[in-house]
Design a protein around this motif. Structure first.
Motif, PDB file in Angstrom:
ATOM      1  N   ASP A   1      57.754  75.419  40.595  1.00 55.59           N
ATOM      2  CA  ASP A   1      58.632  76.008  41.653  1.00 55.59           C
ATOM      3  C   ASP A   1      57.687  76.819  42.651  1.00 55.59           C
ATOM      4  O   ASP A   1      57.916  76.750  43.887  1.00 55.59           O
ATOM      5  CB  ASP A   1      59.653  77.081  41.086  1.00 55.59           C
ATOM      6  CG  ASP A   1      60.830  76.369  40.477  1.00 55.59           C
ATOM      7  OD1 ASP A   1      60.990  74.938  40.730  1.00 55.59           O
ATOM      8  OD2 ASP A   1      61.612  76.881  40.052  1.00 55.59           O
TER       9      ASP A   1
ATOM     10  N   ASP B   1      69.044  73.261  47.532  1.00 57.45           N
ATOM     11  CA  ASP B   1      68.936  73.544  46.267  1.00 57.45           C
ATOM     12  C   ASP B   1      68.004  74.773  45.883  1.00 57.45           C
ATOM     13  O   ASP B   1      68.319  75.509  44.931  1.00 57.45           O
ATOM     14  CB  ASP B   1      68.242  72.257  45.783  1.00 57.45           C
ATOM     15  CG  ASP B   1      68.123  72.280  44.088  1.00 57.45           C
ATOM     16  OD1 ASP B   1      68.893  72.271  43.335  1.00 57.45           O
ATOM     17  OD2 ASP B   1      66.846  72.497  43.648  1.00 57.45           O
ATOM     18  N   SER B   2      67.144  74.954  46.902  1.00 60.70           N
ATOM     19  CA  SER B   2      66.433  76.113  46.445  1.00 60.70           C
ATOM     20  C   SER B   2      66.914  77.419  47.042  1.00 60.70           C
ATOM     21  O   SER B   2      66.464  78.678  46.301  1.00 60.70           O
ATOM     22  CB  SER B   2      65.219  76.159  47.397  1.00 60.70           C
ATOM     23  OG  SER B   2      64.251  75.133  47.224  1.00 60.70           O
TER      24      SER B   2
ATOM     25  N   LYS C   1      67.611  80.031  41.271  1.00 63.94           N
ATOM     26  CA  LYS C   1      66.202  79.719  41.510  1.00 63.94           C
ATOM     27  C   LYS C   1      65.355  81.000  41.460  1.00 63.94           C
ATOM     28  O   LYS C   1      65.805  81.854  41.764  1.00 63.94           O
ATOM     29  CB  LYS C   1      66.216  79.079  42.974  1.00 63.94           C
ATOM     30  CG  LYS C   1      66.956  77.566  42.770  1.00 63.94           C
ATOM     31  CD  LYS C   1      66.161  76.517  41.894  1.00 63.94           C
ATOM     32  CE  LYS C   1      66.920  75.164  42.035  1.00 63.94           C
ATOM     33  NZ  LYS C   1      66.541  74.299  41.152  1.00 63.94           N
TER      34      LYS C   1
ATOM     35  N   LEU D   1      61.074  80.767  45.918  1.00 63.57           N
ATOM     36  CA  LEU D   1      61.994  79.679  46.536  1.00 63.57           C
ATOM     37  C   LEU D   1      62.826  79.953  47.612  1.00 63.57           C
ATOM     38  O   LEU D   1      62.802  79.817  48.789  1.00 63.57           O
ATOM     39  CB  LEU D   1      62.632  78.611  45.565  1.00 63.57           C
ATOM     40  CG  LEU D   1      61.445  77.658  44.858  1.00 63.57           C
ATOM     41  CD1 LEU D   1      62.503  77.024  43.737  1.00 63.57           C
ATOM     42  CD2 LEU D   1      61.104  76.486  45.896  1.00 63.57           C
TER      43      LEU D   1
END
Length: 1977
Positions: free
Chosen positions: A1642, A1680-1681, A1686, A1690
């Motif tokens: 990540d 998505d981040s 997360k 990110l």
């Protein structure tokens, strides 16, 4: 509260005589008698005082008209009797003393005679008991306390009184030697102290009296006889270790007074001879009576050092000046020749002795000053008392030793001594301070040579400022103000620094007031404060506001004006920092009464000085402190009765609404404190208005003002309770409950005609608070409980308010009391406490037929029936007690409830006995115990009546029995050698018989439970250790609070002595045998409570127990018997806790003899030598572990200091043990000792220790003198053969010695003390440089630094350079490396010297001969690395301190260094991956790569050469080399970025390189770059990009590469096409996506995403069809981040991408990406804004600034501003899309807690996000959009439009914001008046509206289909219950919007309407309880 005057027998007899006399007289004569009778009939002291004054006046008047017969004498006798028998400090005593003193002389004589008679009777009687003796002593003392008449009386009977005091002291001292409890012992010591003090006062004030009829010889004989007894008793006190220091000091003073009385002028010779043992020619003759006492040389020589100091203190305090200066036959005086030297030569003593030593020195300085001022002072004495003479120099040395002591009192005493020293010097020299060289030199030393981290510096400078002019200090150090303010960043010195600052500014103002130069003063002292307030350091700002700002404002109103004008110098705008500073100033000024709202001349100005809009901006400031200050400005006021106006109420609402969920605990605490002040002001100012309302001069303005108060109170009440909605953040809940609690307490009772809080309460409010009892935070439960308690006090009971019966409440509570989830039991306990607050609870609990059968077995129910009506007949007994007026209904209810829970517990015990696993899974016992503990201690057990005590005793017996059984059941688990995860066989038994008797559960279900718990052993461990926890806490609290039945007396308690002993044995067993840390730590918590009670208990059998247990455990440890159960592993498990608890709870007043004995015994064991051939001694391991616990304990404080030296010795010597267990324990002990001596570590970096973690060598070795020879000898032994390379020599004691030396430093003020000289360690530390062990060499380097003084640098440096060989042949590489690292350390010291050093003298010029170490002749990479660093530092030193002699040498060294670097580069060393396994090669290659790059950047003249070198380094096969080069580039780019922010340049691309050169030239010397290097670095972008996208594979290098690209300066200035990169932005973005897809880290993804912010704008500008799919993929990655799970990096990267391209992505990308995708970026922002991380939220705030917001606002308000910005940006052109998007955000939002709940585990939670707030904000702007919309049939522009007029909540007139405001008022949101779209036409088609309706309708239909599932209960399945409420709420909001839109569009919605209505009906009926605020809203 003073006791009233009572009539004792003696007074009663006199009153009867007085009555008889008056009965024979006239009626008016008996008036005085009646007043006496009335005096003693009254029970109020205030009334008695009034009558007493009348009686005194009558007595005085009667004296004028009557003869002195019995009629007059008896009233005087009664008054004297009252005076003598009153307790000290009694009001009547003070009144009578004053009255007697003001009587006429004749009347005084009568009083005196009567007083002498009464006192004589008392002092000639025997001392019957201790208490009577103390009362008489108090009486004697009070007669001398500012009472001349009393002193005269005592002078007449001096000898009898002195004899009585002597006898009393003897009795008290005798009583002290008896076996007393610590409390009684302390009491007797205070009796002794009072007696001694009374004796001293008597000797000082009354010794002139002789007594009638006695001859001089008789008097002397009597005095000598009395003195003999005094001397013996005082010597006993001095010899005792357990007496109070005050007793010893006062005794010494008394002894000196007796010596003066008996010896006269010979007292000095006697003291010199007997006390100090001075050899003088004319010795005083010691009288025979004194020889019979213990006051002799032999006895005095046995006194401890502390007792000696007490004795000397007494001598100094009581001897006359002439006696102190009296010169004996050998020309010595006590003051100057004997006492000071003796005092300062006292060796090591305990903390009390250290304090006494400081006090004695201070007394010496006080007496010396008195001597100087006396007429008898000889000039020779004065000459010896100047600053430059030895006496005061010794004193200064003493001050430097103690001024950093850890004890506050000693530090303050050091400051007082310093003040006295300065006064002595000034008195002795008698010159002007400004010309006094001693003072000037001392000031310079303190200013420049002493670190500001020392607390002592501030006090001494403060003293010097008083004696010197402040302008003199400023001449020495002009930046003094800034220096002091900089140290306000440190909490430990902040108060000292502020005190000095205050003193300096005050004194300087006085100095300048003569010249009138106030502007200079303001610039010097006020402006630096303003700079701090506008700075970024929060802690510094806080301390400046708290300590300095109020003191500045006190200097005058012009200071405030100067501050305001300085901050607001720019009239157009005020920055955030300036705004914060302005508000801080105004807040303090307002509190101090410098601002008044009535002075405001403008409606838009607050307090006449600041605009309301500015205050509103401050209330939403991004800085927490600024917001708090603005809020405090509104809340606090100098006059609490000043009315609060409407504008203030508006601002208060605005602040409270958006600051409820601040995540800082400090912010919340301060906010609640300010609210409390606001409520006090609210109440008092409202009261003032109400009084005006009821006065004759009432006006309409008063009514209007009161309406504002009532509106605000109602709004706040509703808002607070509606803030407790499901899913609300913890911070919001705790703030709301705290404020509500304050509100409930302060607003009762209400002002007449004002706001009435209790009229607001409804059932939904009570239900809301009840549901708060399920909160996971216990503090919130407690607040809710306290508020509910207040509600019940007002009659708002559950049955009336929410229709909850007692049966229902008991049912829920009992279910929770048997739950296996730990969090449930506290909820159950609070519900039971709520139950006990309900009316008629006793009657209910006597007959709870419905509930008990559900939870109790038939056998338990039978027991319950028998308990109530059988043998104990509890029901009848309770009903009988309830008829008594004094009985407590709550305690009786608690008794019944405890019995019910005990029966429930016994049922669970049966299950546990059969199978512990089944119990752990079903009925784990600890929840029931927890409930018992909580409800039991809601009753004050000590206030129970005798009858209630008898009823409670069986409960206590049964409870104790159950606790012990539970302990036995769970012990096998917690006492197992490995309890975590352990599943003992005995815990699992056959399941077929477990429930056979009760039939509660079938066998298969039982087997399933066993299987479940076997798979999850945490259930078993948690069950067992929590049971131990509950049992321990319950028993501990019980022993602490329950009264004890005293043997052989009539005192009845709840526990017996035997039961207390049993509880003690339980704790002893748990702590000595438990292995599970949780179990014995919590057992310790309960044991602490018991020990605190035992030590203070007066029952002999109990107060001796702790000492007995201590002796037993020490005996067990010493025996080291294998049969005992003491655990030798796990750091001795609970044994240290056991000993620690026993000694730490011992009362400090007794001198802690048990603690001292224990420490002595443990140190003997710890210092015992291990034999190589012997076996491991567990006793030594235990001793070391226990010592560690004791040294760690903060409760012991300074008491442990006297044992620190031995503890450190034990730890260091333990390193030499052959046994691992001893060495391990010694390591842990050493760590603790370092913390105890040097404080908690302030920095993680061992190489750069904070000064707070260091001490001066003098301070350290004076505090622990025995460590000096020990450490020196050990270091000598450890380094004896250290350089022997034939064998590895590593002495185990070397590491700890070097670690200690590394924490010492030399202070220039300490002088030279050869006995404790740190220089003695230097040779041995230098020897360590030749050790073959690397760690030793590095430790020696750290240790050498503090040992070397400035004057020794040259010689040490020369010595070290000579240790480095000039050729390879003589080199031993370990020796060379050791010398090199020490040289490096010395270099740092040289560079830090302001005056520099001679390079030739210190041997640096010889370095050119040692440079073979840099060449390939040297095969050792470690020495090569060090040699390169030394060469670099040598050049730096030579550049910093240049001279002609070394310029040539500098050139030679520089060339050789560059040559060596080039040699390594050309030989390809940077690519020798095969050498990476060679030790230190990687460190070496990275170090020289960095050095090579820095030198190339500085000196390169060719861009191509630079290109070759850097690209070669970046292409190295060794990733560490690539990493270090990238780190250097990133640092360079960051410096450029910082510079550009600080000084923005015009937009001109041609200036980039010039800017870069300016940046690099302004940085540190290592960063200076040539123009060629600058040009190359700027052109490096294509190479770095190519490397990042295609070549680099190592993840760390990838991260750094993309960071370097992201920071590259060219990206800030140039378009992508102008960067010289071959690929276009689309190709680069595509490759970036490939990197993201190929990486699984990540961190790499975050770095790449962040870099793409420079690409996306160009991609959109050059849009093609090929970009669609790629940008879609990029957006999917971004979406998505942003999810909660997360990593922060990110989320932060996505936020930065959107921020950087805000205008492009949020406003102008619809033509390329389309409206939907553009709105997706807005959705990402809303998600990110609700994330936990404040850094992410800060970026969102900055994004709003880019979009056009005026200023940044706080996080809570940002969400509102974000949605507002979205609507404001797109509503005009895309109104329908906006509405559709807002509704989709609400529908798609889902944060319900899914999955089965485990024992403890929780899914990752976002504690900042609040769904309800999000829905409310969306609703707010949906309504705004709807109200601003005009409907069209199609998109044709010329078609007629239909204005929307929805019917909101039945109101037909909602056009404009008034309708929105009405709706939002129900949501308790404050409408933003500055935002409205009502005047804007937003054309929307009916098709658009249909889409919106379809979306809402489909969601509502889906929800209505799933709404039929079973609903959870609020107290039993809390999470599920709250989730269902949130879903209902969402549907209600959507349904509300749906109805409005249907109404507008006349939409046919038959199916949908049914759907909505069915959903609403279900939501209303689904709740089985009364609806809370959330549901009812």
């Amino acid at each position: 509260m003073k006791e009233y005057l009572s009539c004792h027998n003696l007074i009663r007899d006199k009153l009867m005589k007085l009555t008889d006399i008056y009965n024979d007289g006239m009626e008016e004569d008996s008036l005085l008698n009646r007043k006496f009778e009335k005096l003693f009939e009254m029970k109020e002291i205030k009334q008695q005082i009034v009558i007493l004054k009348e009686i005194c006046k009558d007595v005085q008047d009667d004296y004028k008209v009557t003869d002195r017969g019995p009629k007059f004498n008896l009233p005087v006798e009664i008054l004297v009797d009252i005076y003598l028998n009153c307790s000290p400090k009694h009001t009547a005593k003070r009144l009578l003393a004053s009255t007697f003193q003001n009587f006429k002389d004749d009347l005084k004589t009568v009083v005196c005679e009567k007083m002498i008679e009464e006192v004589t009777v008392k002092v000639t009687a025997e001392v019957k008991d201790i208490q009577t003796g103390r009362e008489t002593v108090n009486m004697i003392y009070c007669l001398m306390e500012n009472f001349k008449l009393g002193e005269k009386c005592l002078s007449e009977i001096f000898l009898p009184v002195l004899q009585y005091l002597s006898s009393a002291l003897e009795n008290f001292v005798a009583a002290k030697s008896c076996d007393l409890s610590p409390v009684e012992d302390n009491e007797v010591m205070h009796h002794c102290l009072a007696t001694i003090q009374a004796s001293g006062k008597l000797l000082q004030k009354c010794s002139g009296g002789t007594g009638a009829g006695n001859t001089e010889i008789d008097i002397q004989g009597d005095i000598q006889f009395i003195s003999r007894a005094f001397f013996n008793n005082i010597m006993l006190i001095l010899k005792s270790d357990n007496f109070l220091l005050d007793c010893k000091t006062s005794g010494s003073m008394c002894l000196t007074l007796l010596l003066k009385l008996t010896m006269g002028q010979k007292v000095t010779e006697l003291i010199l001879d007997v006390v100090f043992g001075e050899d003088i020619a004319s010795k005083a003759h010691i009288p025979d009576w004194m020889l019979q006492t213990t006051f002799c040389k032999s006895e005095l020589s046995q006194l401890s050092s502390t007792s000696c100091l007490c004795l000397w203190f007494g001598i100094l305090a009581q001897l006359d000046v002439s006696d102190l200066l009296h010169h004996s036959s050998n020309n010595k005086s006590l003051l100057t020749d004997v006492m000071l030297m003796r005092i300062l030569s006292v060796g090591n003593c305990d903390p009390g002795g250290k304090l006494q030593m400081a006090r004695t020195v201070h007394m010496w300085t006080t007496r010396a000053l008195a001597c100087l001022k006396s007429d008898s002072c000889d000039p020779r004495v004065a000459s010896r008392l100047t600053g430059s003479e030895a006496l005061l120099q010794r004193l200064l040395d003493f001050i430097w030793t103690i001024w950093e002591d850890t004890t506050d009192v000693i530090r303050f005493t050091a400051k007082d001594i310093f003040e006295s020293v300065i006064k002595i010097h000034k008195t002795a020299v008698n010159t002007k301070a400004s010309e006094d060289q001693f003072l000037l030199d001392l000031t310079r030393s303190l200013l420049f040579e002493v670190s500001w981290s020392g607390k002592g510096k501030y006090g001494t400078l403060r003293t010097l400022a008083e004696n010197l002019k402040v302008s003199t200090l400023l001449q020495f150090k002009p930046e003094l103000a800034q220096d002091i303010l900089n140290n306000l960043k440190e909490q430990t010195v902040a108060c000292y620094a502020s005190d000095l600052y205050d003193k300096l500014l005050t004194e300087h103002l006085k100095e300048l007031s003569q010249t009138g130069n106030r502007e200079c003063w303001q610039k010097t002292w006020v402006w630096p404060v303003l700079e701090c307030m506008m700075g970024n350091n929060t802690q510094q700002r806080t301390f400046v506001i708290e300590y300095i700002l109020p003191k500045l404002l006190k200097t005058g109103k012009d200071t405030l004006q100067y501050m305001i004008s300085s901050i607001c110098s720019n009239n157009h705008s005020v920055s955030d920092d300036q705004l914060g500073a302005l508000i801080m100033c105004l807040r303090r000024a307002r509190v101090m009464g410098l601002l008044d709202n009535s002075e405001s001349k403008s409606s838009d100005c607050l307090y006449g000085v600041v605009k309301i809009e500015l205050v509103k901006q401050a209330l939403s400031h991004t800085d927490d402190q600024a917001r708090l200050d603005a809020f405090a400005l509104l809340c606090e006021n100098h006059k609490t009765s000043e009315p609060i106006d409407q504008s203030e109420f508006r601002l208060l609402k605005y602040f409270i609404q958006w600051n409820m969920k601040n995540q800082s605990p400090s912010f919340r605490q301060h906010m609640v404190a300010h609210v409390k002040k606001l409520f006090i002001r609210f109440k008092e100012s409202e009261g003032a208005l109400c009084r005006k309302l009821h006065s004759r001069n009432k006006s309409l303005d008063v009514n209007r003002a009161l309406m504002f108060y009532k509106d605000f109170g109602a709004w706040l009440f509703q808002f607070l309770l509606h803030s407790l909605y499901p899913g609300s953040a913890f911070a919001r809940r705790t703030t709301a409950l705290s404020i509500l609690s304050v509100m409930v307490n302060l607003f009762h009772p209400a002002n007449k005609g004002g706001y009435v809080l209790w009229s607001e309460w409804k059932g939904c409010h009570i239900q809301t608070l009840m549901e708060c009892l399920t909160d996971t935070f216990e503090d919130n439960k407690m607040e809710a409980y306290n508020i509910l308690k207040q509600c019940f006090n007002q009659g708002l009971y559950l049955k009336n308010m929410i229709r909850m019966s007692n049966d229902e409440l008991l049912d829920i509570s009992m279910e929770l009391a048997g739950s296996n989830r730990p969090q449930d039991c506290t909820t159950g306990a609070f519900l039971l406490r709520i139950l006990l607050l309900q009316p008629n609870i006793q009657d209910f609990l006597l007959n709870p037929e419905e509930t008990l059968p559900k939870y109790l077995t038939p056998s338990a129910l039978t027991q319950w029936e028998d308990l109530l009506n059988g043998t104990q007949n509890l029901k009848a007994a309770l009903q009988k007690i309830s008829q008594q007026a004094s009985s407590n209904d709550s305690s009786r209810g608690t008794l019944l409830l405890v019995w019910i829970l005990l029966l429930y517990l016994e049922d669970q015990l049966k299950i546990a006995k059969n199978g512990l696993f089944i119990a752990a899974a079903t009925k784990p016992m600890y929840p029931t115990l927890h409930c018992i503990r909580y409800i039991l201690f809601g009753v004050n057990l000590r206030k129970l009546s005798k009858e209630e005590m008898l009823l409670w005793q069986p409960v206590m017996g049964k409870l104790l029995e159950c606790c012990l059984v539970i302990s036995d059941i769970v012990s096998p688990v917690v006492q197992n050698s490995s309890p975590e995860g352990n599943v003992p066989e005995e815990a699992i038994k056959g399941v077929e018989s477990i429930f056979a008797s009760e039939g509660k559960m079938n066998t298969s279900e039982a087997e399933r439970l066993v299987e479940t718990v076997t798979l999850m052993p945490e259930y078993l461990v948690v069950c067992c250790w929590r049971n131990v926890k509950e049992v321990s806490l319950l028993l501990g609290q019980l022993t602490f609070e329950a009264p004890i039945t005293t043997p052989d007396t009539s005192v009845i308690g709840l526990l017996t002595v035997q039961q207390n002993e049993i509880i003690g044995e339980y704790f002893k067993k748990q702590l000595m045998e438990s292995i599970h840390r949780g179990a014995f730590e919590l057992a310790c918590a309960g044991f602490v409570k018991q020990c605190e009670m035992l030590w203070r208990c007066n029952i002999k059998a109990l107060h001796q127990l702790p000492k007995l247990w201590l002796e037993q455990v020490m005996a067990d440890i010493k025996n080291d018997d294998e049969t005992n159960k003491l655990c030798a592993t796990r750091r001795s498990a609970g044994i240290p806790f056991f000993v620690q608890t026993l000694v730490c709870t011992e009362p400090q007043s007794t001198g802690r003899p048990c603690f001292k004995w224990t420490m002595t015994e443990l140190l003997l064991l710890a210092l015992k030598e291990d034999r190589l051939c012997g076996t491991l001694s567990n006793s030594k391991v235990h001793a070391l572990n226990i010592l560690r616990a004791l040294y760690k304990d903060s409760r012991l404080g300074e008491v442990v200091t006297s044992f620190v030296a031995d503890g450190l010795r034990a730890a260091i010597l333990g390193f030499q043990s052959p046994f691992w267990a001893v060495r391990n324990s010694s390591t842990l002990l050493l760590s603790t000792m370092m913390t105890r001596i040097f404080g908690v570590k302030r920095s993680k970096d061992e190489s750069n220790l904070s000064k707070k973690n260091c001490q001066t060598g003098r301070q350290f070795f004076n505090q622990y003198p025995s460590l000096y020879p020990f450490l020196l000898n050990l270091l000598e032994v450890a380094t004896r053969n250290i350089s022997d390379t034939a064998q590895l020599h590593l002495h185990p004691g070397l590491y700890p010695v070097l670690m200690i030396l590394g924490r010492l430093f030399q202070s220039p003020l300490e002088g030279a003390d050869t006995s404790l000289n740190l220089a003695a360690f230097i040779p041995y530390v230098i020897k360590c440089s030749s050790s073959p062990v690397l760690k030793t060499r590095l430790m020696a380097t750290k240790a050498l630094h503090p040992l070397v003084q400035k004057g020794q640098l040259t010689s040490v440096m020369s010595q070290l350079i000579n240790l480095v060989p000039a050729s390879q042949e003589a080199a031993k590489h370990s020796h060379v490396h050791g010398a090199l690292v020490q040289i490096l350390n010395m270099m740092d010291m040289i560079l830090a010297l302001p005056e520099g050093i001679n390079c030739s003298e210190c041997g640096l010029s010889m370095w050119k001969d040692k440079m073979w170490l840099l060449t390939r002749k040297n095969p050792c990479y470690m020495t090569k690395e060090a040699a390169f660093e030394v060469s670099e530092k040598v050049l730096k030193v030579m550049r910093q301190f240049p001279n002609e002699q070394i310029s040539d040498i500098s050139t030679v060294i520089s060339k050789k260094l560059q040559g060596a670097l080039n040699e390594e580069f050309l030989s390809g060393t940077y690519n020798r991956k095969d050498l990476c396994s060679v030790p230190v090669f990687v460190e070496y290659i990275t170090r020289i790569a960095k050095m090579d790059l820095q030198l190339s950047l500085r000196h390169s003249t060719s861009s191509s050469d630079m290109q070759t070198k850097v690209q070669a380094l970046l292409a190295s096969e060794i990733y560490e080399v690539r990493l270090v080069i990238l780190d250097t580039l990133i640092t360079l780019y960051n410096e450029n970025k910082t510079y550009m922010k600080a000084s923005p340049q015009p937009e001109n691309n041609s200036t980039d390189i010039a800017n870069m050169e300016q940046v690099t030239s302004s940085a540190a010397t290592e960063r200076v770059m040539s123009s060629a290097a600058t040009e190359f670095v700027m052109s490096l972008l294509p190479y770095l990009l190519n490397m990042a996208l295609y070549k680099e594979q190592h993840f760390e290098c990838q991260i750094q590469l993309f960071k370097a690209l992201d920071l590259h300066p060219l990206l800030l200035k140039k378009d992508w096409k102008d960067l010289g990169v071959q690929q276009n932005s689309t190709q680069v973005l595509k490759q970036c996506l490939a990197v993201i897809e190929s990486s699984w880290r990540d961190e790499v993804k975050a770095a790449v995403i962040r870099f793409t912010r420079w690409l996306i704008s160009d991609v959109l500008d050059h849009w093609t069809d090929d970009c669609v799919e790629m940008v879609h993929s990029w957006m999917m990655i971004l979406r998505d981040s942003v999810e909660t799970e997360k990593i922060t990096d990110l989320q932060l990267s996505v936020a930065m991408v959107i921020q950087h391209n805000a205008n492009c992505l949020l406003k102008n990308c619809q033509s390329t990406l389309g409206i939907k995708k553009m709105f997706e970026f807005w959705e990402m922002l809303t998600k990110l804004q609700q994330e936990d991380d404040p850094e992410v939220r800060e970026v969102i705030t900055m994004t709003l600034l880019v979009l056009g917001n005026d200023r940044a606002v706080q996080p809570s308000l940002t969400l509102d501003y974000l949605v507002r910005s979205f609507v404001g940006t797109h509503a005009v052109t895309k109104g329908a899309n906006c509405l559709l998007t807002l509704i989709s955000w609400m529908i798609d939002n889902d944060s319900s807690s899914e999955g089965a709940e485990r024992l403890f585990d929780k899914s990752e939670m976002n504690v900042f996000r609040e769904d309800v707030l999000f829905y409310q904000v969306i609703l707010k702007y949906c309504l705004t959009l709807i109200l601003s919309t005009q409907l069209r049939d199609s998109n044709t522009e010329d078609e007629d439009v239909t204005p929307l007029t929805p019917n909101v909540e039945g109101s037909s007139d909602v056009k404009g914001t008034s309708g929105v405001e009405k709706v939002l008022s129900q949501l308790h949101l404050v409408v933003d008046e500055n935002f409205s779209l009502s005047n804007t036409v937003l054309p929307v088609t009916k098709t658009n509206m249909s889409e919106v309706l379809e979306m809402i309708g489909s969601f509502l239909k889906k929800f209505s289909c799933s709404a039929g599932s079973e609903k959870a209960k609020p107290f039993l399945k809390t999470n599920a219950f709250q989730d269902s409420l949130l879903e209902q709420y969402k549907c209600k909001v959507l349904g509300f919007i749906y109805k409005i839109l249907c109404d507008i569009t006349e939409h046919s919605f038959s199916d949908q309407e049914v759907c909505v209505m069915s959903m609403e009906s279900k939501s209303e009926t689904a709740n089985f309880t009364h609806p809370n605020c959330f549901v009812s809203n």
